[in-house]
Enzyme design. Structure first.
Site, PDB file in Angstrom:
ATOM      1  N   TYR A 298       0.919  -0.998   0.225  1.00  0.00           N
ATOM      2  CA  TYR A 298      -0.746  -0.106  -0.377  1.00  0.00           C
ATOM      3  C   TYR A 298       0.509   1.347  -0.462  1.00  0.00           C
ATOM      4  CZ  TYR A 298      -2.617   3.936   1.894  1.00  0.00           C
ATOM      5  OH  TYR A 298      -3.063   5.129   2.598  1.00  0.00           O
TER       6      TYR A 298
ATOM      7  N   SER B  62      -2.951  14.292   6.890  1.00  0.00           N
ATOM      8  CA  SER B  62      -3.724  14.067   6.263  1.00  0.00           C
ATOM      9  C   SER B  62      -5.031  13.805   7.130  1.00  0.00           C
ATOM     10  CB  SER B  62      -3.044  12.397   5.760  1.00  0.00           C
ATOM     11  OG  SER B  62      -4.579  12.069   5.184  1.00  0.00           O
TER      12      SER B  62
ATOM     13  N   THR C 152      -5.912  18.789  -1.412  1.00  0.00           N
ATOM     14  CA  THR C 152      -5.301  18.265  -1.726  1.00  0.00           C
ATOM     15  C   THR C 152      -6.224  18.210  -3.262  1.00  0.00           C
ATOM     16  OG1 THR C 152      -3.928  16.490  -0.221  1.00  0.00           O
ATOM     17  CG2 THR C 152      -4.564  15.692  -2.568  1.00  0.00           C
TER      18      THR C 152
ATOM     19  N   ARG D 206      -5.111   0.280  -8.781  1.00  0.00           N
ATOM     20  CA  ARG D 206      -3.614   0.422  -7.896  1.00  0.00           C
ATOM     21  C   ARG D 206      -3.821  -1.092  -7.988  1.00  0.00           C
ATOM     22  NH1 ARG D 206      -3.153   4.769  -3.128  1.00  0.00           N
ATOM     23  NH2 ARG D 206      -4.129   6.442  -4.524  1.00  0.00           N
TER      24      ARG D 206
ATOM     25  N   HIS E 117       1.646  13.161  -6.664  1.00  0.00           N
ATOM     26  CA  HIS E 117       1.391  12.047  -5.682  1.00  0.00           C
ATOM     27  C   HIS E 117       2.111  11.125  -5.548  1.00  0.00           C
ATOM     28  CE1 HIS E 117      -2.697  12.087  -3.360  1.00  0.00           C
ATOM     29  NE2 HIS E 117      -2.672  11.156  -2.467  1.00  0.00           N
TER      30      HIS E 117
ATOM     31  N   SER F  84       7.647  14.525  -4.244  1.00  0.00           N
ATOM     32  CA  SER F  84       7.532  13.183  -6.018  1.00  0.00           C
ATOM     33  C   SER F  84       8.416  12.476  -5.649  1.00  0.00           C
ATOM     34  CB  SER F  84       6.163  13.565  -6.656  1.00  0.00           C
ATOM     35  OG  SER F  84       5.457  13.325  -6.780  1.00  0.00           O
TER      36      SER F  84
ATOM     37  N   GLY G  27       7.708  11.682   1.203  1.00  0.00           N
ATOM     38  CA  GLY G  27       6.965  11.580   1.797  1.00  0.00           C
ATOM     39  C   GLY G  27       6.856   9.669   2.313  1.00  0.00           C
TER      40      GLY G  27
END
Ligand SMILES: Cc1cc2nc3c(=O)[nH]c(=O)nc-3n(C[C@H](O)[C@H](O)[C@H](O)COP(=O)(O)O)c2cc1C
Length: 389
Positions: free
Chosen positions: A33, A115, A163, A172, A285, A316, A338
């Site tokens: 994930y 988030s 966002t 995905r 993202h 990114s 991230g």
């Protein structure tokens, strides 16, 4: 304990080491994930390749004994030109994931973006890091917008981030293959995966249930959000009708700095500026939304031409001090990172994230010296050359 932790951390020499260290510790579905991108993962790869399009041009004999990496964003001073990007589901990867990242960021004086897709109430994060930033997955409903703006302000956040690149959830396949989904549906594959990772089962999932009961995504709406197992969770982030009118409404209501995250087109940057937005985060993202989307670093020079006073930031695929410095040279004022911080939280909690921040900060500091730059203001376009020309 502290000693064994530091020995454990000493083995981690760069940001990518964290991923190697946690890969087998996490259930495969949780690792997948975080790690994967959408569809064929072309954007995910492009993000890592983009810094190679540029090479650096050092100056010598400058006298670089005194150096500072300090930057200013929206009137606040930060110790480093990088911050922690918003990542949903962090508390499923590391125990209290959002909180340990926020604490380490506060301690190091770098930006942290919470988030909306979090099981830790924003009020708890606002208390550990007053002035942190909040990234909304905003539902396009005037009442919800009013309520969220009010809640985010009351919780002590300084910057409202919207966002903008999730009108729908992406494809995905890695999640489908590993049995991971929102809502969480514990089928045989996922159950076996989790059962064979007892350290995560007890240390992350077990402790989370003990402390918080059934986890709810509590920062989606002014009054909370659905639990992780409920059907409504499937569409939490995607709001197909969100548009520039909602941006204008948030701008009217939110008195502080307002940032749009997920822009790649200079045309959108111009509209953002006209709407009174203060900053943008150029981002695909992390390769998790539109596959084949351009790597943000590639469009950064064009974005910088149009920025005209907007605070330009990027994320990114940035992993090295030199990656960060190339982005600064091409016009960014801050770079967000991230996944590595989330792996660091999974590896060693707050100490892990602090170590990750320190590693990147040290790389930047050393690279600045090697480049003959004493402060961020000395970094400019003259510091980079296109590699393939
Ligand atoms: C596990 C995970 C969850 C994410 N959740 C969010 C989110 O809730 N909101 C958001 O704006 N971006 C989210 N992102 C995207 C990050 O903010 C950021 O754009 C991206 O991770 C940067 O790329 P990097 O991981 O290669 O550094 C998420 C990324 C990851 C890896």
């Amino acid at each position: 304990m502290a000693q064994s932790k530091s020995r454990k951390l000493k083995r981690i020499l760069d940001l990518d080491d964290f991923e190697r260290a946690v890969r087998r510790r996490l259930p495969h579905a949780i690792y997948a994930y975080v790690a994967h991108g959408s569809e064929s993962e072309a954007s995910l790869r492009a993000n890592r390749e983009a810094p190679d399009d540029w090479r650096l041009l050092p100056r010598v004999l400058v006298g670089v004994k005194q150096r500072s990496e300090r930057i200013e964003l929206f009137g606040r001073s930060y110790a480093q030109p990088f911050g922690i990007a918003p990542m949903g589901g962090s508390a499923l990867v590391a125990y209290n994931g959002h909180e340990v990242m926020a604490k380490a960021a506060a301690e190091a004086h770098i930006p942290f973006i919470l988030s909306a897709n979090s099981i830790i109430p924003m009020e708890e994060i606002g208390a550990v890091y007053p002035g942190a930033w909040f990234a909304a997955y905003q539902s396009p409903n005037a009442q919800a917008i009013h309520g969220m703006v009010e809640r985010v302000g009351k919780a002590g956040f300084s910057v409202f981030v919207l966002t903008s690149d999730v009108p729908v959830g992406s494809n995905r396949e890695a999640d489908a293959r590993s049995g991971f989904s929102f809502p969480i549906r514990p089928g045989p594959k996922l159950t076996f995966d989790v059962a064979t990772h007892p350290r995560w089962l007890v240390g992350v999932l077990g402790r989370t249930f003990l402390r918080r009961g059934v986890p709810h995504i509590v920062n989606l709406e002014p009054d909370g959000g659905p639990n992780l197992f409920s059907r409504t969770v499937a569409h939490i982030a995607s709001h197909e009708s969100l548009n520039w009118d909602h941006v204008r409404l948030i701008r009217k209501l939110w008195p502080g700095p307002f940032v749009l995250k997920g822009l790649l087109s200079p045309a959108d940057l111009v509209i953002a500026r006209d709407c009174g937005v203060d900053g943008v985060i150029v981002s695909n993202h992390g390769g998790r939304q539109l596959d084949q989307a351009v790597a943000p670093l590639r469009v950064l020079p064009e974005m910088a031409e149009q920025a005209k006073g907007l605070t330009l930031m990027i994320d990114s695929g940035f992993r090295r001090g030199t990656d960060v410095l190339k982005a600064l040279a091409l016009g960014a004022q801050c770079v967000f990172v991230g996944r590595p911080f989330l792996y660091a939280a999974a590896y060693a909690g707050e100490a892990g994230v602090a170590h990750a921040i320190e590693l990147l900060a040290k790389e930047i500091d050393k690279d600045m010296a090697l480049l003959g730059r004493r402060e961020i203001a000395e970094i400019g376009r003259d510091m980079v050359k296109e590699a393939r020309r």
